[in-house]
Design a protein around this motif. Structure first.
Motif, short mmCIF file in Angstrom:
data_model
loop_
_atom_site.label_atom_id
_atom_site.label_comp_id
_atom_site.label_asym_id
_atom_site.label_seq_id
_atom_site.Cartn_x
_atom_site.Cartn_y
_atom_site.Cartn_z
N UNK A 193 53.57 -21.86 71.76
CA UNK A 193 52.42 -21.00 71.59
C UNK A 193 51.97 -20.91 70.14
N UNK A 194 50.66 -20.73 70.01
CA UNK A 194 50.08 -20.46 68.70
C UNK A 194 49.76 -18.99 68.70
N UNK A 195 50.14 -18.30 67.64
CA UNK A 195 49.83 -16.88 67.63
C UNK A 195 49.74 -16.39 66.19
N UNK A 196 48.86 -15.43 65.99
CA UNK A 196 48.69 -14.90 64.63
C UNK A 196 49.48 -13.63 64.40
N UNK A 197 49.75 -12.92 65.48
CA UNK A 197 50.47 -11.66 65.33
C UNK A 197 51.93 -11.96 65.01
#
Lengths: 655, 272
Positions: free
Chosen positions: B224-228
């Motif tokens: 997954x790509x995630x900013x949080x």
């Protein structure tokens, strides 16, 4: 009171189950929507599942006299578990599934539960959290295995496995259980249900087989319930009503209990099942009506016209048709057309097309709301009941339905009024005792079996129906001596769709005031239509235009209260729209959504004081509990609104 | 060291197996722009692998390479130890890789159920005729696939909106429907492109729960790509950090958190 002898082979619920298996082996007994499809079990299939689980429970060491706590949403497997427990001679104790862990400690501990049967991981987690405080709980069984793979506790088992084990050992265990059941009598304990606890701690109400079966039998006969009824089981399993409807009456008459897929899909499932016998608290009907009205606001002009025209006709004709009065041909044709264009499709959308008998209880229902459903041709009636009475005290017979009374005594029930106005009753449904609480038992039930309802009321001389005014202990006096009945005013306020909840104050005070909660759906929709922007409940509740609407409602109520010579002193002088919704998680309401007056009064005492001090604004800070049990604080500055009052008819001379 | 290929069991009792997808020396150029420069990392069976990095770091491009949408100019992709020749995305999907998109890509006019059913496309092979007539094999297949879809609907708790057109749903629920559709393909490897973007705290918590549950219950490997950052550090077993197309860190959340290059990238040290 003469104790009636049980019918042969009908002394306990397991025996009724056996009777149904013989009588209706292949008739649907339970349905549940799962994976998008209604799964169905016949009486004989259900009996097999129940017996297997009973054998499994006995194998795990469940002894006669033990308590089995059952927690979860309405699912056939949990209803079965209650009967399985009874087969082992144990006592089922259903718990409110949305209770937070701390509330559960009390009931689990108080009921001496040795076994817990839980619906899913959520419930198991709650019990795990407080396990060290409930040492009596020995075994935990869960029904839905989702998310449970990694729970390794030795005293935790999968219901399917327990059942499989029971099936395996049936030959050995079942004869023993059969002997046990044969020895059970009409006066043995059937179930223990906890009162919702409007005041103080919940109490465990012990109900015998006699209580449940006699009540089920009488009430089924009263409404002529048959084995082909369908009901939707969606109200909390811990509530006595659900036990009577979904267990007692279902076993007595052999009708089918349908369980929704999840709490959120209830409305869709209701439509798919189309129950013939339906029960809902006023809140559910109110939400349905609000939804309909909101959607009508968005409908095209011609549809709106059609709806309003035919609803006006329905209001005039519908109730008369239901009550069997004579109706002219012209009106009948109009109603027929209305049914074709509006009522029929509307009832279908609401899922109420097939309702033959509908009941509402728990709270007073608004006359507008009540007549809306009646005018559609839905036979909606009111009943008045209590856990201690196995539900039924009074109910309305077909053709004698009024919005302001709760009906005539149910079959087998005797009523009497004390001098104080409090209503007492005596019936075969009267509970045995409060569990481990002889003092409370003695103060509620006298030696002759008369039970105090705690409600003040009187028999309406015209109709012979019972009319309830308020909780007896809530009825008070204002400082000028006028009678103060908070529920009376609150109900009038709550009949407005914009007001969800109201709490009135005035006992020993010189004027009456109120806290209000807005109905987010109704007011939110109004805001949308009027281009009013808001970001939260709090902001909307405090919006000046919302306050203006609320003032209008309160003043309307004052006008109507002023016409009642007895209660005209109860007009609301000042009110506040609260910044938060009253919530059971914060202890402000019971799990059955009844306001805990004392808690509210204490918690918001600063606001209350400000109202009587004549301030126009008050800054307040309130602690709130989130769904996961964490706590937080919300702050708000609330506006105190003054409402116009009408000259009180009687008291004017005194002033 | 968790880079060895032997399988191990995580603290919460999940088994992480051998390398499933191995990316070796990947370089991707768009004309003169090098979006990804010589990056290598792998994804192991059963793990939750996060790809993080500032905007424009090349994270989505990386996901697009895995899903077969972009063809890298250099380097190779090994799936189950076999070098994967350039192939169109639908063939990649058949190998067991499914994805969700950063900008929701659902069929807006169709119901949730129909949207999720499209995820089962690779599990249906009845002829057009049979499907048009809804007869024989097509009927059987539909029943089987509907059952699989209903299990996913139940798992993600979206029963209530089963028949609702997607266009009427709020953003958070759309994201969940997209996840449902990806899951319907029964992927071995699930690629999630910012599954929690634009969500409120409660929705994020729900989504995190679902990601953990599906990894746990179905054993699905997740990238997954995630900013949080909070979410990433809580969910993932290993994290790859990218910045300006380069890999600047790779390891467990704790290792990555202490990596100077990563700290610099996030605090914005100038690139010379």
């Amino acid at each position: 009171m003469i104790a009636t002898a049980p019918q042969e082979g009908c002394e306990t619920l397991p025996k009724l189950l056996a009777r149904n298996v013989l009588r209706y082996p292949n008739k649907p007994a339970y349905r549940e929507k799962e994976f998008g499809i209604w799964q169905c079990w016949t009486w004989s299939q259900a009996a097999t599942e129940i017996e297997d689980l009973a054998c499994g429970l006995a194998d795990m060491g469940l002894e006669p006299g033990d308590s089995v706590a059952i927690i979860g949403r309405n699912r056939p497997a949990l209803y079965w578990a209650m009967i399985s427990a009874q087969m082992c001679g144990a006592i089922p104790v259903p718990l409110y599934q949305d209770a937070v862990a701390e509330e559960m400690i009390y009931v689990l501990d108080n009921s001496h539960a040795r076994f817990v049967i839980a619906g899913d991981q959520e419930q198991i987690d709650k019990i795990h959290e407080v396990q060290d405080q409930i040492p009596r709980v020995e075994q935990m069984i869960y029904h839905d295995p989702r998310g449970m793979r990694k729970y390794g506790a030795p005293n935790l088992s999968d219901m399917a496995k327990v059942r499989a084990k029971g099936r395996e050992k049936r030959a050995e265990i079942w004869p023993r259980l059969q002997a046990l059941q044969a020895a059970k009598t009409y006066d043995d304990t059937c179930v223990m249900l906890y009162t919702s606890g409007t005041t103080g701690r919940p109490k465990g109400v012990v109900l015998s087989n006699r209580n449940i079966i006699e009540t089920s039998k009488n009430s089924a006969e009263f409404d002529n319930l048959r084995s082909d009824e369908d009901i939707l089981a969606y109200l909390p399993m811990a509530w006595v009503g659900d036990f009577i409807f979904s267990v007692g009456q279902a076993l007595w008459t052999g009708f089918c209990v349908n369980c929704p897929e999840s709490a959120e899909t209830m409305q869709t499932d209701l439509r798919e099942i189309g129950p013939t016998y339906f029960f809902a608290p006023p809140r559910v009907f109110e939400n349905q009506l609000t939804e309909v009205m909101i959607r009508m606001e968005d409908a095209s002009r011609s549809k709106k016209w059609l709806f309003h025209y035919y609803m006006a006709q329905a209001k005039a004709i519908g109730p008369r048709l239901l009550d069997g009065e004579s109706v002219g041909l012209g009106d009948r044709i109009k109603y027929f057309l209305g049914n074709l264009f509006v009522y029929g499709p509307l009832k279908n959308t609401l899922g109420l097309s097939r309702v033959r008998v509908g009941y509402t209880a728990g709270e007073a229902i608004g006359p507008e709301l009540f007549s809306f459903y009646r005018s559609l041709g839905i036979n909606l009636k009111q009943l008045y009941g209590q856990t201690e009475a196995s539900v039924f005290i009074t109910q309305q017979p077909d053709g004698q339905v009024r919005s302001d009374t709760v009906g005539v005594p149910s079959p087998g029930v005797e009523l009497k009024m004390a001098d104080s106005g409090e209503v007492f009753y005596r019936s075969p449904g009267v509970f045995v005792e409060y569990f481990n609480n002889p003092e409370s038992t003695a103060s509620t039930k006298d030696a002759d079996g008369w039970v105090a309802t705690g409600d003040a009321g009187f028999i309406d001389p015209e109709s012979g129906h019972l009319r309830i005014i308020d909780r007896a202990k809530d009825v008070g006096k204002m400082s000028d001596g006028a009678m103060f009945a908070p529920k009376y005013i609150e109900n009038k306020l709550k009949f407005f769709p914009n007001i969800l909840e109201a709490v009135a104050f005035g006992n020993d005070r010189d004027m009456c005031t109120a806290f209000l909660n807005i109905d987010m759906t109704a007011v939110g929709n109004w805001a949308e239509r009027n281009n009013i922007a808001y970001s939260s409940y709090q902001e909307l509740a405090g919006h000046p235009r919302v306050l203006e609407i609320m003032r209008g409602h309160v003043e309307d109520v004052n006008v109507s209260v002023a016409t009642d010579p007895m209660l005209s002193g109860c007009q609301v002088h000042r009110f506040v729209v609260l910044h938060k919704q009253l919530d059971p998680d914060d202890g402000e309401m019971t799990r059955t959504q009844k306001v805990r007056r004392i808690v509210v009064e204490k918690k918001f005492s600063d606001i209350l004081t400000a109202m009587y001090d004549g301030k126009s604004e008050i800054f307040t800070e309130t602690e709130v509990t989130y769904e996961d049990g964490r706590k937080g604080k919300i702050k708000a500055t609330l506006t105190i609104v003054d409402a116009a009052v009408q000259p009180a008819q009687k008291l004017e001379a005194a002033e | 060291m968790k880079d060895s290929v032997e399988s191990y069991v995580t603290d919460d009792g999940r088994t992480i197996g051998g390398v499933m997808l191995d990316l070796r020396n990947i370089t991707l150029r768009f004309g003169g722009v090098e979006a990804i420069k010589d990056i290598s990392f792998n994804i192991r069976e059963g793990e939750i692998r996060a790809i993080i990095g500032p905007n424009g770091a090349g994270k989505s491009s990386m996901l697009n390479i895995i899903s077969g949408f972009y063809k890298p100019q250099e380097g190779e992709v090994l799936f189950d130890g076999v070098a994967r020749p350039p192939m169109p995305p639908y063939q990649v999907a058949r190998q067991g890789i499914a994805r969700t998109f950063q900008n929701i890509a659902l069929f807006e006019g169709m119901s949730v159920l129909d949207n999720v059913m499209t995820g089962r496309m690779n599990h249906m092979n009845a002829s057009i005729f049979s499907q048009a007539m809804w007869f024989g094999k097509a009927q059987r297949e539909e029943v089987e696939n509907r059952e699989a879809v209903e299990r996913i609907i139940d798992f993600l708790e979206i029963q209530k909106i089963r028949k609702t057109p997607v266009s009427r749903l709020p953003y958070g629920l759309k994201k969940r429907v997209e996840l449902a559709r990806a899951l319907a393909a029964e992927p071995r490897l699930l690629l999630l492109d910012e599954p929690m973007a634009g969500m409120n705290v409660e929705e994020k918590e729900d989504m995190s729960r679902f990601i953990l549950d599906l990894n746990d219950e179905f054993g699905t490997t997740i990238a997954l790509i995630e900013h949080d950052m909070g979410v990433v550090m809580d969910l993932s077993d290993r994290v790859v950090v990218m910045d300006y197309g380069r890999k600047i860190g790779d390891g467990t959340p704790d290792e990555v958190r202490g990596n100077q290059g990563v700290i610099d990238a996030y605090l914005g040290v100038s690139h010379d």
